[in-house]
Design an enzyme around this catalytic site. Structure first.
Site: not given
Length: 433
Positions: A141, A258, A395
């Site tokens: 938000e 599942s 990364e």
């Protein structure tokens, strides 16, 4: 342990007060589900190959990218089976974290104490959010507040929802136009950034928001570039990692047949779909029922195709954590991808730029040889389907000391060093194309 948690909750209340009534940057109940889970490290010949197979079977969750000594999360119910599999493969194992819930709770407690001691109050509310927070991880938000504020305050910025998540949240795309843009349909070089496709990698959306701030302020490198960014590609997962499970990775898909929820959105792209991924919905690398089965990847790919039709998309970077490594395609094979030499050259420029701020070392590696086989990823799809010359997975910090629970005091240093690396890549794009 009970006293530690209660003490942390008191600190959390104070933090909320210090952030002017904002949603708490560090929710107080997102670690309890991790109780009893451990983090192990395996070592030995083909350790990553063995652990990757265990991950496909939903027995472990790989956390690090080291081919020689992978780190992974183990649930109490599967620890005996995992230990037996490692022993059978001739691998040794080391216990790194005995109880992940306690480890995360203590880390959040330290983070909040540092925020209190820092003496600097930052605010991001619906009424005013001029800058992304630099000392706390924002809620989704709050990120929306910032993006809307950015679009309202700069004529260069266009903010558009390109689709909805599984649970109906907006997937926001920011377009930063060049200075002096007249609004005419002019085909330009373009760059695309994606962040937050894996929920638990909080430093990714945080860095993306700061990159937006830097990019909008830039008056030279983006003069002739269209810049596009999706700061939170997996909003449902991101919020769930904040409120319920700090280590949640996938989206929030309900999988038919599942009890396990979620699809790994970075295995759901339509490029060599299925290689290195899992068909088990309980696995952290579950690929989904088919390529682009998820509304998030469908929205992202559709918008990237649209951008590629009106601009020349030259650079694509998907921000992840952790490992401090810039990965280039392919991820599903060790065969060389087109423009590999160029990707390595531009990547080295990024690494040199990123090192200038804090001497942080980023390596440049091929995804398949540097990590393990993985398909259905953003960078592979962008390279194959859109023929983007420079396509990467980045990364971010760190190399495993904190991992996904990187302290909030690392937001600004990470963003600064990445921006210095990105500037080198944008210069490369401007000169090369």
């Amino acid at each position: 342990m009970a006293w530690t948690c209660h003490r942390w909750l008191v600190v959390a209340v104070v933090v909320v007060a210090r952030t002017a009534g904002n949603p708490s940057p560090q929710p107080d109940n997102n670690y309890q589900v991790l109780a009893g889970q451990q983090v192990w490290e395996a070592e030995g010949p083909e350790a990553m190959k063995v652990v990757a197979e265990l991950e496909k079977e939903a027995l472990v969750d790989i956390l690090s990218h080291s081919a020689l000594t992978p780190r992974f999360r183990v649930h109490p119910g599967s620890s005996a089976q995992v230990a037996a599999a490692l022993t059978q493969a001739g691998l040794t194992r080391t216990l790194l974290i005995n109880d992940l819930a306690r480890h995360v709770a203590e880390g959040q407690h330290r983070d909040n104490l540092e925020l209190l001691r820092g003496g600097k109050t930052e605010s991001c509310t619906q009424e005013s959010c001029p800058k992304p927070l630099g000392n706390a991880y924002m809620s989704f938000e709050q990120i929306e507040y910032y993006l809307k504020s950015l679009a309202e305050s700069s004529e260069r910025v266009e903010l558009v929802s390109i689709g909805k998540s599984v649970q109906g949240r907006d997937i926001w795309r920011v377009h930063i136009r060049p200075y002096g843009d007249t609004g005419e349909d002019v085909r330009r070089n373009a760059v695309w950034f994606e962040a937050g496709i894996h929920a638990r990698e909080w430093i990714s959306p945080a860095t993306a928001c700061h990159l937006l701030d830097y990019l909008v302020a830039d008056k030279s490198l983006t003069n002739n570039l269209d810049v596009y960014m999706v700061p939170v590609a997996n909003p449902d997962g991101y919020e769930f990692s904040r409120t319920n499970d700090r280590y949640w990775r996938k989206n929030r898909r309900t999988n038919t047949g599942s009890s396990c929820r979620g699809v790994d959105l970075n295995r759901n792209w339509d490029e060599s779909f299925g290689v290195g991924a899992s068909s088990n919905p309980c696995s952290e690398v579950y690929k989904g029922t088919e390529a682009f089965s998820e509304p998030e990847t469908e929205a992202l790919s559709t918008e990237m195709q649209r951008v590629s039709s009106v601009d020349d998309l030259r650079l694509m970077i998907s921000l992840h954590s952790y490992g401090q490594v810039l990965l280039y395609p392919w991820g599903y094979t060790t065969d060389k991808a087109p423009k590999t030499r160029m990707m390595k050259s531009a990547g080295r420029r990024f690494a040199r730029g990123a090192k200038t701020s804090y001497n942080t070392k980023y390596t440049v590696e091929n995804s398949a040889t540097g990590m393990y086989y993985a398909s259905g990823t953003t960078d592979d799809w962008a390279k194959a389907a859109l023929e983007v010359p420079l396509s990467y997975t980045l990364e971010l910090r760190d190399r495993g000391g904190n991992g996904f629970t990187l302290p909030a005091n690392q937001i600004l240093p990470t963003s600064t060093e990445v921006w210095n690396g990105i500037k080198k890549m944008l210069s490369f794009v401007n000169r090369k194309f």
